[in-house]
Scaffold this motif. Structure first.
Motif, PDB file in Angstrom:
ATOM      1  N   PHE A 154       0.962  -1.296  -0.317  1.00  4.99           N
ATOM      2  CA  PHE A 154      -0.456   0.382  -0.060  1.00  4.99           C
ATOM      3  C   PHE A 154       0.990   1.038  -0.180  1.00  4.99           C
ATOM      4  N   PRO A 155       0.708   1.901  -1.080  1.00  6.32           N
ATOM      5  CA  PRO A 155       1.972   3.310  -0.927  1.00  6.32           C
ATOM      6  C   PRO A 155       1.488   4.174   0.167  1.00  6.32           C
ATOM      7  N   SER A 156       0.093   4.052   0.808  1.00  4.61           N
ATOM      8  CA  SER A 156       0.207   4.774   1.904  1.00  4.61           C
ATOM      9  C   SER A 156       1.209   4.515   3.083  1.00  4.61           C
ATOM     10  N   GLU A 157       1.389   2.930   3.494  1.00  5.22           N
ATOM     11  CA  GLU A 157       1.704   2.139   4.211  1.00  5.22           C
ATOM     12  C   GLU A 157       3.277   3.141   3.962  1.00  5.22           C
ATOM     13  N   VAL A 158       3.900   2.426   3.037  1.00  7.27           N
ATOM     14  CA  VAL A 158       5.296   2.387   3.142  1.00  7.27           C
ATOM     15  C   VAL A 158       5.639   4.377   2.783  1.00  7.27           C
ATOM     16  N   PHE A 159       5.154   5.123   2.574  1.00  5.30           N
ATOM     17  CA  PHE A 159       4.991   6.736   2.545  1.00  5.30           C
ATOM     18  C   PHE A 159       5.098   6.914   3.472  1.00  5.30           C
ATOM     19  N   PHE A 160       4.445   6.668   4.455  1.00  9.05           N
ATOM     20  CA  PHE A 160       4.400   7.429   5.636  1.00  9.05           C
ATOM     21  C   PHE A 160       5.508   6.564   6.921  1.00  9.05           C
ATOM     22  N   ALA A 161       6.166   5.441   6.736  1.00  6.74           N
ATOM     23  CA  ALA A 161       6.992   4.200   7.335  1.00  6.74           C
ATOM     24  C   ALA A 161       7.813   5.413   7.058  1.00  6.74           C
ATOM     25  N   SER A 162       8.535   6.154   5.704  1.00  6.24           N
ATOM     26  CA  SER A 162       9.788   6.599   5.363  1.00  6.24           C
ATOM     27  C   SER A 162      10.008   8.143   6.124  1.00  6.24           C
ATOM     28  N   PHE A 163       8.162   8.973   6.526  1.00  3.96           N
ATOM     29  CA  PHE A 163       7.714   9.341   6.742  1.00  3.96           C
ATOM     30  C   PHE A 163       8.317   9.875   7.958  1.00  3.96           C
ATOM     31  N   ALA A 164       7.737   8.537   9.036  1.00  2.00           N
ATOM     32  CA  ALA A 164       8.137   8.461  10.195  1.00  2.00           C
ATOM     33  C   ALA A 164       9.926   7.957  10.572  1.00  2.00           C
ATOM     34  N   SER A 165      10.168   7.507   9.418  1.00  2.00           N
ATOM     35  CA  SER A 165      11.824   7.950   9.509  1.00  2.00           C
ATOM     36  C   SER A 165      13.003   8.623   9.885  1.00  2.00           C
ATOM     37  N   VAL A 166      12.382   9.931   9.705  1.00  2.00           N
ATOM     38  CA  VAL A 166      12.509  11.031   9.442  1.00  2.00           C
ATOM     39  C   VAL A 166      12.715  11.807  10.805  1.00  2.00           C
ATOM     40  N   TYR A 167      11.308  11.413  10.793  1.00  2.00           N
ATOM     41  CA  TYR A 167      10.160  12.431  11.737  1.00  2.00           C
ATOM     42  C   TYR A 167       9.588  11.914  12.700  1.00  2.00           C
ATOM     43  N   GLY A 168       9.757  10.692  13.005  1.00  2.00           N
ATOM     44  CA  GLY A 168       9.225  10.111  14.330  1.00  2.00           C
ATOM     45  C   GLY A 168       8.318   9.011  13.737  1.00  2.00           C
ATOM     46  N   SER A 169       7.949   8.397  15.411  1.00  2.00           N
ATOM     47  CA  SER A 169       7.271   7.917  14.834  1.00  2.00           C
ATOM     48  C   SER A 169       5.268   7.891  14.926  1.00  2.00           C
ATOM     49  N   GLN A 170       4.977   9.115  15.970  1.00  2.00           N
ATOM     50  CA  GLN A 170       3.745   9.948  16.837  1.00  2.00           C
ATOM     51  C   GLN A 170       4.034  11.091  15.299  1.00  2.00           C
ATOM     52  N   GLY A 282     -18.082   9.995  24.445  1.00  2.00           N
ATOM     53  CA  GLY A 282     -16.783  11.118  24.836  1.00  2.00           C
ATOM     54  C   GLY A 282     -16.503  11.766  23.847  1.00  2.00           C
ATOM     55  N   TRP A 283     -15.285  12.928  24.157  1.00  5.91           N
ATOM     56  CA  TRP A 283     -14.884  13.241  23.213  1.00  5.91           C
ATOM     57  C   TRP A 283     -12.872  12.721  23.287  1.00  5.91           C
ATOM     58  N   VAL A 284     -12.275  12.203  22.415  1.00  4.85           N
ATOM     59  CA  VAL A 284     -10.996  12.448  22.930  1.00  4.85           C
ATOM     60  C   VAL A 284     -10.185  13.632  21.521  1.00  4.85           C
ATOM     61  N   GLU A 285      -9.485  14.634  23.079  1.00  2.00           N
ATOM     62  CA  GLU A 285      -9.286  15.900  22.277  1.00  2.00           C
ATOM     63  C   GLU A 285      -7.580  15.671  20.976  1.00  2.00           C
ATOM     64  N   GLN A 286      -7.010  14.548  21.671  1.00  2.00           N
ATOM     65  CA  GLN A 286      -5.394  14.309  20.685  1.00  2.00           C
ATOM     66  C   GLN A 286      -5.663  13.169  21.148  1.00  2.00           C
ATOM     67  N   PHE A 287      -6.008  12.741  19.407  1.00  2.00           N
ATOM     68  CA  PHE A 287      -5.954  11.330  19.405  1.00  2.00           C
ATOM     69  C   PHE A 287      -4.863  10.914  18.467  1.00  2.00           C
ATOM     70  N   ASP A 288      -4.354   9.912  18.129  1.00  2.00           N
ATOM     71  CA  ASP A 288      -2.847  10.198  17.720  1.00  2.00           C
ATOM     72  C   ASP A 288      -2.877   8.969  16.767  1.00  2.00           C
ATOM     73  N   LYS A 289      -3.599   8.436  15.975  1.00  3.10           N
ATOM     74  CA  LYS A 289      -4.207   7.964  14.568  1.00  3.10           C
ATOM     75  C   LYS A 289      -4.222   8.397  13.443  1.00  3.10           C
ATOM     76  N   ASN A 290      -4.519   8.114  12.536  1.00  2.68           N
ATOM     77  CA  ASN A 290      -6.001   8.490  11.343  1.00  2.68           C
ATOM     78  C   ASN A 290      -6.794   7.416  11.182  1.00  2.68           C
ATOM     79  N   GLN A 291      -6.994   6.635  11.722  1.00  2.00           N
ATOM     80  CA  GLN A 291      -7.634   5.620  11.519  1.00  2.00           C
ATOM     81  C   GLN A 291      -8.699   5.208  12.837  1.00  2.00           C
ATOM     82  N   PRO A 292     -10.087   5.282  12.251  1.00  2.00           N
ATOM     83  CA  PRO A 292     -10.617   4.086  14.104  1.00  2.00           C
ATOM     84  C   PRO A 292     -10.050   3.728  14.213  1.00  2.00           C
TER      85      PRO A 292
END
Length: 362
Positions: A154-170, A282-292
């Motif tokens: 999946f291009p999204s997974e490969v892209f964000f894996a590269s992204f995380a290697s530079v800018y961290g996993s969060q 209730g609400w989560v103000e700072q959710f750390d994922k981009n998926q449900p």
């Protein structure tokens, strides 16, 4: 940032186009101009992951400031993917200087051709709004393609894996809502608690529910929204409304109906009706994922094609009265249903439900 341009695009540029050896980098992209009807579309494909970015309605004035157009499109798409604003800014700062180069790498060309074909097959963009199209781009990024060594990824997974290697996993952050989905059964307790990043529509909610219970999305469905005081009922439906009390699920956001003032029920598959009650935790103000994200799961839901009542009866009284072939089918269905109740598999099934079903397309 290096943009490797096809000859079609390079001939339109008013800036020097260099000859630079093709290299894979987080900041490098290949680019082409394609047409849907009379609308000209800029297609970008990430050099390493083939992650696509689309901009519709490209005019001569846009070509003149193409670097700015590209920066804005990437920023808007990363925001749509719920990447933290500070990380988006760091990425844009690190790739601030844009150079244009001739595209000669066959793999990069192949990536552009693949996305052009996928777009023609999946979407008609001839009437798309002008500007970046993140809802279409991120859906394409969830299509399996060959990226590295003929492996499908999946291009999204490969892209964000590269992204995380530079800018961290969060990488991700958004406001979210915690929802409890309770399947109505007579004797068995079955529910899921899922945190959903906002904004999401009722169309997305439909896909979240069926993926979390292991059902398939081709069956008819609707949402009933019942006012707790007046008992009046509005319905949210997957087709264009026919009455004043109906709403098109693509156009209604989950937060449009206040959970404290309404009972919300999801009805799935009229032939084997399953009803799911939806409540807010209730609400989560700072959710750390981009998926449900499924946090808790209790119980096994009825398999697709069997009503909750039939499922409970078969579990309680056994399958002796069924013929052998039906017993075998039911055993297989139960095994699948038990597997679909596992949190890891639920979260895998939920990984792209928001991005793969853009509201702008029915």
């Amino acid at each position: 940032m290096i943009i490797y341009c096809t000859k079609k695009l390079a001939d339109k540029l008013e800036v020097p186009v260099e000859v630079i050896e093709n290299e894979v980098s987080l900041f490098n992209w290949s680019a082409n101009l394609i047409k849907h009807g009379r609308k000209q579309i800029l297609l970008l494909s990430h050099s390493d992951s083939k992650y696509p970015v689309l901009v519709a309605g490209i005019l001569k004035k846009d070509i003149k400031h193409l670097g700015r157009v590209i920066h804005e499109a990437i920023a808007i798409q990363l925001e749509y993917e719920k990447v933290k604003p500070e990380i988006i800014q760091r990425f844009l700062d690190d790739g601030q200087d844009i150079r244009f180069a001739k595209l000669s790498d066959r793999k990069m060309v192949g990536g552009l051709v693949r996305w052009d074909q996928e777009l023609l097959y999946r979407y008609d963009l001839s009437n798309a709004k002008n500007g970046p199209l993140p809802e279409v781009s991120v859906a394409l990024a969830r299509v399996l393609v060959t990226i590295h060594k003929k492996n499908y990824e999946f291009p999204s997974e490969v892209f964000f894996a590269s992204f995380a290697s530079v800018y961290g996993s969060q990488l991700f952050e958004s406001r979210a809502i915690r929802l409890k989905f309770t399947l109505r059964m007579k004797k068995t307790e079955v529910w899921r608690i899922i945190t959903c990043p906002l904004p999401i529509s009722y169309k997305h909610l439909h896909h979240i529910i069926i993926e979390s219970f292991g059902w398939y999305g081709s069956k008819p469905h609707m949402f009933k929204v019942i006012d707790k005081k007046t008992k009046s009922i509005d319905t949210v439906v997957p087709y264009f409304p026919e009455t004043e009390n109906e709403y098109f699920e693509n156009n209604v956001k989950v937060v449009d109906f206040d959970f404290s003032q309404h009972d919300i029920l999801y009805h799935f598959d009229p032939a084997h009706t399953a009803i799911v009650a939806i409540t807010s935790l209730g609400w989560v103000e700072q959710f750390d994922k981009n998926q449900p994200w499924c946090e808790e799961t209790v119980g096994v839901a009825n398999p697709d094609g069997i009503s909750p009542e039939e499922f409970e009866e078969l579990i309680e009284f056994g399958t002796e009265e069924l013929n052998p072939s039906m017993r075998s089918v039911f055993k297989y269905q139960v095994e699948n249903a038990e597997r679909y109740a596992e949190i890891d598999l639920i979260n895998r099934r939920l990984s792209d439900v928001i991005q793969s079903f853009p509201d702008t397309f029915v």
